[in-house]
Design a protein around this motif. Structure first.
Motif, PDB file in Angstrom:
ATOM      1  N   ALA A 128      -5.533  -1.154   8.221  1.00 22.76           N
ATOM      2  CA  ALA A 128      -6.430  -1.370   9.421  1.00 22.76           C
ATOM      3  C   ALA A 128      -6.986  -2.847   9.625  1.00 22.76           C
ATOM      4  O   ALA A 128      -7.211  -3.329  10.683  1.00 22.76           O
ATOM      5  N   ASP A 129      -6.758  -3.786   8.587  1.00 16.49           N
ATOM      6  CA  ASP A 129      -6.808  -5.289   8.685  1.00 16.49           C
ATOM      7  C   ASP A 129      -5.529  -5.699   8.651  1.00 16.49           C
ATOM      8  O   ASP A 129      -5.755  -7.083   8.701  1.00 16.49           O
ATOM      9  N   ALA A 130      -4.305  -5.198   8.809  1.00 19.51           N
ATOM     10  CA  ALA A 130      -3.110  -5.907   8.717  1.00 19.51           C
ATOM     11  C   ALA A 130      -2.969  -6.723  10.159  1.00 19.51           C
ATOM     12  O   ALA A 130      -3.210  -6.287  10.960  1.00 19.51           O
ATOM     13  N   ASP A 131      -2.330  -7.788   9.741  1.00 23.12           N
ATOM     14  CA  ASP A 131      -1.812  -8.623  11.164  1.00 23.12           C
ATOM     15  C   ASP A 131      -0.234  -8.106  11.258  1.00 23.12           C
ATOM     16  O   ASP A 131       0.198  -8.056  12.465  1.00 23.12           O
ATOM     17  N   THR A 132       0.338  -7.800  10.369  1.00 26.19           N
ATOM     18  CA  THR A 132       1.749  -7.616  10.140  1.00 26.19           C
ATOM     19  C   THR A 132       1.914  -6.335   9.478  1.00 26.19           C
ATOM     20  O   THR A 132       1.490  -6.461   7.929  1.00 26.19           O
ATOM     21  N   VAL A 160       1.229   8.122   7.227  1.00 23.29           N
ATOM     22  CA  VAL A 160       1.783   6.945   7.629  1.00 23.29           C
ATOM     23  C   VAL A 160       2.032   6.934   9.066  1.00 23.29           C
ATOM     24  O   VAL A 160       1.947   5.715   9.608  1.00 23.29           O
ATOM     25  N   LEU A 161       2.632   8.016   9.532  1.00 27.37           N
ATOM     26  CA  LEU A 161       3.092   8.002  11.007  1.00 27.37           C
ATOM     27  C   LEU A 161       1.731   7.771  11.808  1.00 27.37           C
ATOM     28  O   LEU A 161       2.071   7.220  12.944  1.00 27.37           O
ATOM     29  N   ASP A 162       0.713   8.534  11.715  1.00 22.79           N
ATOM     30  CA  ASP A 162      -0.490   8.295  12.262  1.00 22.79           C
ATOM     31  C   ASP A 162      -1.025   6.612  12.231  1.00 22.79           C
ATOM     32  O   ASP A 162      -1.319   6.180  13.295  1.00 22.79           O
ATOM     33  N   ALA A 163      -0.916   6.003  11.090  1.00 16.84           N
ATOM     34  CA  ALA A 163      -1.482   4.571  10.855  1.00 16.84           C
ATOM     35  C   ALA A 163      -0.305   3.847  11.873  1.00 16.84           C
ATOM     36  O   ALA A 163      -1.005   2.804  12.371  1.00 16.84           O
ATOM     37  N   ALA A 192      -1.170  -4.103  15.008  1.00 20.03           N
ATOM     38  CA  ALA A 192      -0.354  -4.933  14.086  1.00 20.03           C
ATOM     39  C   ALA A 192       1.003  -5.142  14.696  1.00 20.03           C
ATOM     40  O   ALA A 192       1.760  -4.152  15.126  1.00 20.03           O
ATOM     41  N   ARG A 193       1.584  -6.414  14.079  1.00 20.38           N
ATOM     42  CA  ARG A 193       3.017  -6.655  14.539  1.00 20.38           C
ATOM     43  C   ARG A 193       3.627  -5.891  13.564  1.00 20.38           C
ATOM     44  O   ARG A 193       3.446  -5.563  12.536  1.00 20.38           O
ATOM     45  N   CYS A 213       0.807  -1.273   0.055  1.00 20.20           N
ATOM     46  CA  CYS A 213      -0.174   0.080  -0.230  1.00 20.20           C
ATOM     47  C   CYS A 213       1.124   1.108   0.068  1.00 20.20           C
ATOM     48  O   CYS A 213       2.187   1.127   0.312  1.00 20.20           O
ATOM     49  N   ALA A 214       0.123   2.489  -0.466  1.00 19.67           N
ATOM     50  CA  ALA A 214       1.072   3.695  -0.538  1.00 19.67           C
ATOM     51  C   ALA A 214       0.056   4.987  -0.220  1.00 19.67           C
ATOM     52  O   ALA A 214      -1.006   4.718  -0.345  1.00 19.67           O
ATOM     53  N   VAL A 215       0.588   5.844   0.154  1.00 16.49           N
ATOM     54  CA  VAL A 215      -0.316   7.181   0.395  1.00 16.49           C
ATOM     55  C   VAL A 215      -0.539   7.691  -1.140  1.00 16.49           C
ATOM     56  O   VAL A 215      -1.807   8.157  -1.178  1.00 16.49           O
ATOM     57  N   THR A 216       0.417   7.567  -1.955  1.00 13.50           N
ATOM     58  CA  THR A 216      -0.009   8.289  -3.519  1.00 13.50           C
ATOM     59  C   THR A 216       0.073   7.171  -4.459  1.00 13.50           C
ATOM     60  O   THR A 216       0.549   6.031  -4.228  1.00 13.50           O
ATOM     61  N   ASP A 217      -0.444   7.406  -5.755  1.00  9.56           N
ATOM     62  CA  ASP A 217      -0.844   6.553  -6.573  1.00  9.56           C
ATOM     63  C   ASP A 217       0.690   6.211  -7.259  1.00  9.56           C
ATOM     64  O   ASP A 217       0.922   4.690  -7.405  1.00  9.56           O
ATOM     65  N   ALA A 218       1.663   7.181  -7.344  1.00  8.13           N
ATOM     66  CA  ALA A 218       3.005   6.590  -7.718  1.00  8.13           C
ATOM     67  C   ALA A 218       3.758   6.886  -6.675  1.00  8.13           C
ATOM     68  O   ALA A 218       3.799   8.084  -6.144  1.00  8.13           O
ATOM     69  N   VAL A 219       4.901   5.990  -6.639  1.00 11.79           N
ATOM     70  CA  VAL A 219       5.930   5.926  -5.693  1.00 11.79           C
ATOM     71  C   VAL A 219       7.332   5.907  -6.349  1.00 11.79           C
ATOM     72  O   VAL A 219       7.728   5.335  -7.095  1.00 11.79           O
ATOM     73  N   ARG A 220       8.174   6.971  -5.882  1.00  9.70           N
ATOM     74  CA  ARG A 220       9.734   7.207  -6.556  1.00  9.70           C
ATOM     75  C   ARG A 220      10.454   6.090  -5.437  1.00  9.70           C
ATOM     76  O   ARG A 220      10.522   6.251  -4.158  1.00  9.70           O
TER      77      ARG A 220
END
Length: 323
Positions: free
Chosen positions: A64-68, A85-88, A94-95, A41-48
């Motif tokens: 939200a559904d991640a176990d790890t 990202v920091l908030d999540a 999750a582990r 997963c990512a915040v934006t559509d394209a990641v450098r």
């Protein structure tokens, strides 16, 4: 099924991102079924990501559904981590796993406070400086501190992921996963990063001439009394100045320099291991092996096996032909 979510963000290290995808994606249970569901997963559509640009199929909602959750390394430590990202990371149950400098992201989310952690040895001092609430261990492959696991650079991420597979599903599944990834069986987390880590010596202090002398005389079996005599100090005064200015004792500092020199000789020469110990000032093979293992994590012979010297023909220039 256990869900593993790998975070992608700008300036992510591509290798670190791919490691958990490959290891967890290849893990199979004894009945042949997948051991994990892996999502990126990512915040934006394209990641450098270095020389490439990536598109992640999921957004941060899957966390939200991640176990790890796996946090790969970031190439530039000064790049700001997206607040989302920091908030999540701060709020997830999750582990958490980090690979290489991904530990900086976990630390920024305050998930390493009060915990022991590691990162790439070259970035360990900076992690400790930025986040004093974190106990940074720069000399190991990975650290498991409860539900938060951190790894050193590059291949150590493979070791950490394989360690997790073994803990989740047993040694047989881990071994099959290693074979599928064409990886060796996992190394223990406490194995060193193959570097005798030493905190940087402060520049411009009065002990520098003595440090230079010690470096030039590593081959001599120097004692604390020998060092103090050369410095024209009592052993007590010398030890106090070393502790104040260097952060360690004279003998400990000298021993680290000897081991660093021994690493170089093991990598670059074909001297027998016992000869290497003598060349760096150890009076017995046993003392050399014990000191080397304590600082590097493996005995000198195992280190040479991992980093063998080049053949003599490759090290020496070719001889001119006679006409």
């Amino acid at each position: 099924m256990h869900q593993v979510v790998v975070l992608a963000y700008d300036d992510v290290v591509p290798f670190d991102l791919s490691v958990p995808v490959e290891v967890f994606g290849r893990a199979r249970l004894t009945d042949g079924g997948p051991a994990y569901e892996v999502r990126v997963c990512a915040v934006t559509d394209a990641v450098r990501a270095g020389a490439v640009s990536l598109r992640a199929p999921y957004d941060l909602s899957v966390l939200a559904d991640a176990d790890t959750i796996v946090v790969p390394g970031v190439a530039d430590l000064d790049v700001a981590v997206p607040p989302a990202v920091l908030d999540a990371l701060a709020g997830t149950p999750a582990r958490l796993l980090s690979i290489c400098t991904g530990a900086f992201v976990l630390a920024a989310a305050e998930r390493l406070d009060g915990r022991r952690a590691t990162t790439h040895w070259a970035a360990a001092a900076e992690l400790a400086r930025r986040h004093p609430a974190v106990t940074v261990d720069p000399g190991v492959l990975f650290v498991a501190d409860g539900p938060v696991l951190t790894s050193a650079g590059a291949a150590a991420g493979l070791d950490l992921c394989l360690h997790v597979v073994r803990g989740d599903h047993g040694a047989a599944v881990a071994a099959d996963t290693a074979r599928s990834c064409v990886m060796p069986l996992e190394r223990a987390g406490g194995q060193a990063q193959f570097i005798a880590y030493e905190p940087p010596t402060p520049a411009g202090h009065g002990l520098q001439p003595l440090l230079d002398w010690l470096t030039d005389n590593l081959h001599r079996p120097l004692t604390l009394a020998d060092i103090a005599a050369h410095a024209s100090m009592s052993t007590r005064s010398l030890s106090r100045r070393f502790r104040d200015q260097i952060g360690t004792t004279p003998v400990q500092w000298l021993n680290r320099q000897r081991i660093r020199r021994a690493q170089q000789l093991l990598e670059r020469t074909d001297h027998p291991v016992e000869r290497v110990g003598t060349l760096v000032g150890f009076t017995s093979p046993t003392a050399f092996r014990e000191s080397f293992r304590q600082l590097v994590g493996v005995p000198p012979r195992a280190y040479r096996t991992a980093f063998p010297p080049e053949p003599r023909s490759a090290l020496a220039p070719p001889r001119p032909r006679r006409s």
